[in-house]
Design an enzyme around this catalytic site. Sequence first.
Site, PDB file in Angstrom:
ATOM      1  CG  ASP A  67      -0.249  -0.380   2.504  1.00 45.56           C
ATOM      2  OD1 ASP A  67       0.991  -0.286   2.562  1.00 45.56           O
ATOM      3  OD2 ASP A  67      -0.923  -0.770   3.458  1.00 45.56           O
ATOM      4  CG  ASN A 136      -8.594  -1.403  12.085  1.00 47.08           C
ATOM      5  OD1 ASN A 136      -7.664  -2.067  11.631  1.00 47.08           O
ATOM      6  ND2 ASN A 136      -9.084  -0.345  11.474  1.00 47.08           N
ATOM      7  CG  HIS A 138      -5.581  -2.169   8.878  1.00 50.70           C
ATOM      8  ND1 HIS A 138      -5.724  -0.857   9.250  1.00 50.70           N
ATOM      9  CD2 HIS A 138      -4.258  -2.411   8.946  1.00 50.70           C
ATOM     10  CE1 HIS A 138      -4.535  -0.344   9.523  1.00 50.70           C
ATOM     11  NE2 HIS A 138      -3.628  -1.273   9.344  1.00 50.70           N
ATOM     12  CD  GLU A 143      -8.531   0.968   7.798  1.00 44.78           C
ATOM     13  OE1 GLU A 143      -8.445   0.041   8.616  1.00 44.78           O
ATOM     14  OE2 GLU A 143      -7.874   2.013   7.904  1.00 44.78           O
TER      15      GLU A 143
HETATM   16  C1  GLP Z   1      -0.289   0.240   8.680  1.00 45.63           C
HETATM   17  C2  GLP Z   1      -0.025  -0.526   7.353  1.00 45.63           C
HETATM   18  C3  GLP Z   1      -0.100  -2.018   7.549  1.00 45.63           C
HETATM   19  C4  GLP Z   1       0.619  -2.367   8.840  1.00 45.63           C
HETATM   20  C5  GLP Z   1      -0.157  -1.859  10.011  1.00 45.63           C
HETATM   21  C6  GLP Z   1       0.543  -2.025  11.354  1.00 45.63           C
HETATM   22  O1  GLP Z   1      -1.298   1.152   8.621  1.00 45.63           O
HETATM   23  N1  GLP Z   1      -0.872  -0.151   6.273  1.00 45.63           N
HETATM   24  O2  GLP Z   1       0.458  -2.687   6.428  1.00 45.63           O
HETATM   25  O3  GLP Z   1       0.712  -3.778   8.969  1.00 45.63           O
HETATM   26  O4  GLP Z   1      -0.635  -0.542   9.812  1.00 45.63           O
HETATM   27  O5  GLP Z   1       1.548  -1.083  11.552  1.00 45.63           O
HETATM   28  P1  GLP Z   1       2.530  -1.136  12.801  1.00 45.63           P
HETATM   29  O6  GLP Z   1       3.429  -2.304  12.561  1.00 45.63           O
HETATM   30  O7  GLP Z   1       3.273   0.164  12.758  1.00 45.63           O
HETATM   31  O8  GLP Z   1       1.693  -1.324  14.008  1.00 45.63           O
END
Ligand code: GLP
Length: 259
Positions: A67, A136, A138, A143
């Site tokens: 993404d 959440n 995702h 989402e």
């Molecule tokens: C982000 C990304 C995800 C990631 C997630 C967790 O928003 N889009 O690909 O896995 O949130 O992030 P973190 O590892 O910083 O908690």
Amino acid sequence: MKVLIFDTAQQAADALADKLIKQVLSHPTCTLGLATGGTANPVYDKLVRTHLAGDISFKGVRTFNLDEYVALPIAHPLSYHTYMAEHLFEPCDFQTENTHIPNGNAPDLAKEARRYENAITNCGGIDCQFLGIGENGHIGFNEPTSSLASLTRVKTLAPSTVEANSRYFETPEDVPRLCITMGIATILRAAEIALLAVGKRKSEAVRNMIEGPLAAMCPASALQLHQHAEIYLDSEAASRLELLDYYKSVHPCGHAPPL
Ligand code: GLP
């Protein structure tokens, strides 16, 4: 689902990095799906250390990131382009033409999403997809209530994701509201999936992903449909699992049990 529980976050990250390293050593021209986020840092650190020690080359590896934010300049310090360049691509020997990240600044975002989806298909698909998980539930930026059949497209971030990701930005107002993300069906097409979750704040999403119903309210629960999904957890992220003792007995400390 293979649920692998490690004592520490570092052990879980190292084990997932080892899986990616094995994949590249056995298939030097493989295609990896890559994630961003704080959880991914120690995984990429290990890949970089292994490369700098002369034990692995990424010259033939193709990558597709999950993404990217919309309308954040590519050179912005918090763009996923910058994240990948700093944490993995520049310290290693990836070939720029082999690394792919959605262009969140494309004039026609829907067209860019279709182009990205087709690029994955045209290169023969992803051999191993590395994932994190949002609080959440995702995956990528799919989402809650994302279609389980979704492909790469523009999505609006959930308010809880804006809040969670605001820890990286100066203020919550600075967090982009739109993104381009691989869809859930895109992710499920990968031949193998390896998801890393660490820390207490991920424990509820982890429980819903592994033990909850298959539901659009927890997009990661779609991994229940995948035949080769491995979930790498530390003890905190695993702490709310109902069948914790069972998973630990199947793979003590994340390993296969002695026969
Ligand atoms: C982000 C990304 C995800 C990631 C997630 C967790 O928003 N889009 O690909 O896995 O949130 O992030 P973190 O590892 O910083 O908690």
